[in-house]
Design a protein around this motif. Structure first.
Motif, PDB file in Angstrom:
ATOM      1  N   VAL A   1      -3.532  29.312   0.982  1.00 46.74           N
ATOM      2  CA  VAL A   1      -3.979  29.639   1.307  1.00 46.74           C
ATOM      3  C   VAL A   1      -3.025  30.904   1.218  1.00 46.74           C
ATOM      4  O   VAL A   1      -2.964  32.013  -0.010  1.00 46.74           O
ATOM      5  CB  VAL A   1      -5.262  29.552   1.893  1.00 46.74           C
ATOM      6  CG1 VAL A   1      -5.185  30.978   2.658  1.00 46.74           C
ATOM      7  CG2 VAL A   1      -5.843  29.029   2.468  1.00 46.74           C
ATOM      8  N   LYS A   2      -2.102  31.011   2.008  1.00 46.49           N
ATOM      9  CA  LYS A   2      -1.386  32.092   2.272  1.00 46.49           C
ATOM     10  C   LYS A   2      -0.350  32.183   0.786  1.00 46.49           C
ATOM     11  O   LYS A   2      -0.193  33.472   0.084  1.00 46.49           O
ATOM     12  CB  LYS A   2      -0.325  31.111   2.519  1.00 46.49           C
ATOM     13  CG  LYS A   2       1.295  32.264   3.171  1.00 46.49           C
ATOM     14  CD  LYS A   2       2.423  31.600   3.942  1.00 46.49           C
ATOM     15  CE  LYS A   2       3.059  32.440   4.903  1.00 46.49           C
ATOM     16  NZ  LYS A   2       4.505  31.627   5.637  1.00 46.49           N
ATOM     17  N   SER A   3      -0.103  31.298  -0.190  1.00 46.58           N
ATOM     18  CA  SER A   3       0.313  31.965  -1.515  1.00 46.58           C
ATOM     19  C   SER A   3      -0.424  31.997  -2.226  1.00 46.58           C
ATOM     20  O   SER A   3      -0.569  33.652  -3.163  1.00 46.58           O
ATOM     21  CB  SER A   3       1.142  30.946  -2.131  1.00 46.58           C
ATOM     22  OG  SER A   3      -0.516  29.713  -2.520  1.00 46.58           O
ATOM     23  N   ALA A   4      -2.037  32.037  -1.986  1.00 46.88           N
ATOM     24  CA  ALA A   4      -3.062  32.676  -2.966  1.00 46.88           C
ATOM     25  C   ALA A   4      -3.016  34.595  -2.467  1.00 46.88           C
ATOM     26  O   ALA A   4      -3.288  35.722  -3.010  1.00 46.88           O
ATOM     27  CB  ALA A   4      -3.773  32.047  -2.898  1.00 46.88           C
ATOM     28  N   MET A   5      -3.101  33.959  -1.059  1.00 44.82           N
ATOM     29  CA  MET A   5      -2.794  35.597  -0.420  1.00 44.82           C
ATOM     30  C   MET A   5      -2.145  36.782  -0.812  1.00 44.82           C
ATOM     31  O   MET A   5      -2.042  37.837  -1.305  1.00 44.82           O
ATOM     32  CB  MET A   5      -3.208  35.665   1.388  1.00 44.82           C
ATOM     33  CG  MET A   5      -4.089  34.841   1.848  1.00 44.82           C
ATOM     34  SD  MET A   5      -4.539  35.195   3.353  1.00 44.82           S
ATOM     35  CE  MET A   5      -6.209  34.980   3.417  1.00 44.82           C
ATOM     36  N   MET A   6      -0.727  36.535  -1.058  1.00 42.41           N
ATOM     37  CA  MET A   6       0.511  36.866  -1.027  1.00 42.41           C
ATOM     38  C   MET A   6       0.482  37.390  -2.538  1.00 42.41           C
ATOM     39  O   MET A   6       1.014  38.566  -2.520  1.00 42.41           O
ATOM     40  CB  MET A   6       1.878  35.851  -0.558  1.00 42.41           C
ATOM     41  CG  MET A   6       1.530  36.014   0.584  1.00 42.41           C
ATOM     42  SD  MET A   6       3.430  34.769   0.991  1.00 42.41           S
ATOM     43  CE  MET A   6       4.196  35.676   0.336  1.00 42.41           C
ATOM     44  N   GLU A   7       0.133  36.790  -3.461  1.00 45.14           N
ATOM     45  CA  GLU A   7       0.151  37.047  -4.749  1.00 45.14           C
ATOM     46  C   GLU A   7      -1.258  38.246  -5.023  1.00 45.14           C
ATOM     47  O   GLU A   7      -1.140  38.673  -5.639  1.00 45.14           O
ATOM     48  CB  GLU A   7       0.164  35.805  -5.687  1.00 45.14           C
ATOM     49  CG  GLU A   7       0.012  35.860  -7.335  1.00 45.14           C
ATOM     50  CD  GLU A   7       0.291  35.487  -7.527  1.00 45.14           C
ATOM     51  OE1 GLU A   7      -0.454  35.094  -9.273  1.00 45.14           O
ATOM     52  OE2 GLU A   7       1.402  34.485  -7.319  1.00 45.14           O
ATOM     53  N   MET A   8      -2.205  38.307  -4.746  1.00 45.53           N
ATOM     54  CA  MET A   8      -3.163  39.211  -3.880  1.00 45.53           C
ATOM     55  C   MET A   8      -2.935  39.965  -3.596  1.00 45.53           C
ATOM     56  O   MET A   8      -2.035  40.089  -2.270  1.00 45.53           O
ATOM     57  CB  MET A   8      -4.861  38.537  -3.812  1.00 45.53           C
ATOM     58  CG  MET A   8      -5.142  37.403  -4.730  1.00 45.53           C
ATOM     59  SD  MET A   8      -6.787  36.886  -4.149  1.00 45.53           S
ATOM     60  CE  MET A   8      -7.905  38.494  -4.448  1.00 45.53           C
ATOM     61  N   SER A   9      -3.409  42.200  -4.498  1.00 49.56           N
ATOM     62  CA  SER A   9      -3.027  42.976  -3.627  1.00 49.56           C
ATOM     63  C   SER A   9      -4.138  43.565  -3.289  1.00 49.56           C
ATOM     64  O   SER A   9      -3.862  44.338  -2.639  1.00 49.56           O
ATOM     65  CB  SER A   9      -2.560  43.769  -4.366  1.00 49.56           C
ATOM     66  OG  SER A   9      -4.037  43.967  -6.163  1.00 49.56           O
TER      67      SER A   9
ATOM     68  N   ALA B   1     -13.869  24.238   4.607  1.00 49.99           N
ATOM     69  CA  ALA B   1     -13.186  22.642   5.058  1.00 49.99           C
ATOM     70  C   ALA B   1     -11.872  22.782   4.236  1.00 49.99           C
ATOM     71  O   ALA B   1     -10.214  22.798   4.446  1.00 49.99           O
ATOM     72  CB  ALA B   1     -13.389  21.018   4.296  1.00 49.99           C
ATOM     73  N   ILE B   2     -11.800  23.267   2.422  1.00 47.57           N
ATOM     74  CA  ILE B   2     -10.834  24.127   1.618  1.00 47.57           C
ATOM     75  C   ILE B   2      -9.588  24.771   2.524  1.00 47.57           C
ATOM     76  O   ILE B   2      -8.624  24.732   2.831  1.00 47.57           O
ATOM     77  CB  ILE B   2     -11.107  24.254   0.405  1.00 47.57           C
ATOM     78  CG1 ILE B   2     -11.808  23.267  -0.208  1.00 47.57           C
ATOM     79  CG2 ILE B   2      -9.714  24.553  -0.417  1.00 47.57           C
ATOM     80  CD1 ILE B   2     -12.489  23.252  -1.424  1.00 47.57           C
ATOM     81  N   LEU B   3     -10.358  25.757   3.130  1.00 44.27           N
ATOM     82  CA  LEU B   3      -9.535  27.330   3.502  1.00 44.27           C
ATOM     83  C   LEU B   3      -8.973  26.892   4.788  1.00 44.27           C
ATOM     84  O   LEU B   3      -7.895  27.690   5.368  1.00 44.27           O
ATOM     85  CB  LEU B   3     -10.352  27.976   3.258  1.00 44.27           C
ATOM     86  CG  LEU B   3     -10.326  28.896   2.230  1.00 44.27           C
ATOM     87  CD1 LEU B   3     -11.453  30.173   2.175  1.00 44.27           C
ATOM     88  CD2 LEU B   3      -9.954  28.504   0.889  1.00 44.27           C
ATOM     89  N   TYR B   4      -9.587  26.001   6.040  1.00 43.93           N
ATOM     90  CA  TYR B   4      -9.057  26.288   7.219  1.00 43.93           C
ATOM     91  C   TYR B   4      -8.816  25.070   7.721  1.00 43.93           C
ATOM     92  O   TYR B   4      -8.313  24.571   9.217  1.00 43.93           O
ATOM     93  CB  TYR B   4     -10.670  27.270   8.818  1.00 43.93           C
ATOM     94  CG  TYR B   4     -10.119  28.284   7.804  1.00 43.93           C
ATOM     95  CD1 TYR B   4      -9.458  29.338   9.103  1.00 43.93           C
ATOM     96  CD2 TYR B   4     -10.931  28.944   7.133  1.00 43.93           C
ATOM     97  CE1 TYR B   4      -9.272  30.588   8.840  1.00 43.93           C
ATOM     98  CE2 TYR B   4     -11.504  30.154   6.881  1.00 43.93           C
ATOM     99  CZ  TYR B   4     -10.732  30.745   8.156  1.00 43.93           C
ATOM    100  OH  TYR B   4     -10.224  32.413   7.578  1.00 43.93           O
TER     101      TYR B   4
END
Length: 331
Positions: free
Chosen positions: A272-280, A311-314
């Protein structure tokens, strides 16, 4: 009130930029609150937003830009908020100007985390704005297609039909078709929920599920949306209308959908963290899935797709395992 009131848009993202563009088709001047002064200077000099929808050109003489939120509140009769739900309370806390008598429209597709309320309910219950002065702007409509002036559709919801028509007239143009609704609560919940289902569609794609499964997922999603909204606000509504089913489909399938993109990254193995960082950009469905899970504990509806995304995200559950189980729950 005249045909075109003074309108201000609050937010500097892609959807706020798109709304300003739509308003500029009809209004001589549009107020625009952008928090970053550097962004304002850039817009004034280059006639477009440097960070979002850079293809949307503006006539600067039409824009009343300010980084002072109270100046914009004082300026306008109609306040349109298009700030991500995770940050809206921080911005609202800055307001000292009286605005309970103004017309408030939300273009925010999420729940305010601090109160657990959709934006309309938050303005009504926490900030004492009368329900008749609150409205919602919903799709199906992607900001990127507005920038390209591709034919798009909006639903303008308000309990006061005259105010819904007023905002409808402000936003309509040769490439924007509008319709009005009195289902302010339902349309706002639908705008929040479709982002969760779009994340589910993205996860499925990232895991390698094909179009056959996606069609079943979307079919189950609209029924899940109907069950969830009915528990929150029971009234006669056609869930197959554009504000519900249409908005769900465009968010679940479009290449412009940031929530689908976010889900796709999760399905491919990003954290989740890496996906958020890659998205602007903000994926509203991430915050919405937690809020929906909490709301559903109060007055439960059957929501296997929302449960799976949560369940997947949190809960750090394995997407492959969760979706294998989900496939057995859908019909």
């Amino acid at each position: 009130m005249s045909k075109y009131p003074k309108v201000a848009v609050f937010g500097g993202g892609s959807w706020a930029t798109a709304i300003v563009k739509m308003l500029c088709e009809n209004l001589d001047q549009v107020g625009w609150y952008v928090r970053n002064e550097t962004t304002i200077d850039y817009i004034k000099e280059n006639e477009h937003n440097p960070n979002y929808l850079s293809s949307a050109q503006f006539n600067i003489e039409q824009l009343n830009l300010s980084s002072d939120i109270n100046k914009m509140v004082a300026y306008a009769d109609v306040l349109i908020f298009a700030i991500p739900s995770a940050f809206i309370k921080t911005e609202l806390d800055k307001i000292t100007e009286e605005y309970s008598s103004k017309i408030i429209f939300s273009a925010i597709k999420g729940i305010i985390p601090e109160s657990g309320l959709i934006v309309g309910e938050h303005f009504n219950q926490k900030l004492n704005v009368p329900l008749n002065n609150i409205g919602v702007i919903s799709g199906p409509c992607h900001a990127e297609e507005v920038a390209m002036e591709r034919l798009s559709y909006l639903t303008i919801a308000c309990r006061d039909t005259e105010k819904a028509e007023l905002i409808s007239n402000c936003l309509s143009s040769h490439y924007i078709k509008t319709k009005t609704s009195d289902d302010i609560i339902g349309t706002e919940y639908a705008a929040m929920l479709k982002n969760i289902f779009a994340i589910a569609a993205g996860i499925a794609h990232g895991l390698g599920y094909g179009d056959n499964f996606q069609s079943v997922l979307m079919s189950n999603s609209i029924r899940e949306m109907k069950r969830f909204i009915k528990k929150r606000h029971k009234m006669k509504r056609n869930i197959n209308n554009s504000a519900y089913l249409g908005d769900l489909l465009v968010t679940g399938y479009s290449i412009f959908s940031r929530n689908r993109m976010f889900g796709n990254m999760i399905g491919k193995g990003y954290t989740v963290k890496s996906a958020m960082m890659e998205m602007s950009m903000i994926a509203e469905g991430y915050y919405a899935s937690k809020s929906a899970q909490l709301l559903n504990k109060i007055n439960p509806a059957k929501t296997p797709i929302i449960d799976a995304v949560y369940a997947i995200l949190y809960q750090n559950k394995n997407p492959k395992t969760v979706f294998k189980r989900l496939t057995e729950q859908l019909d």
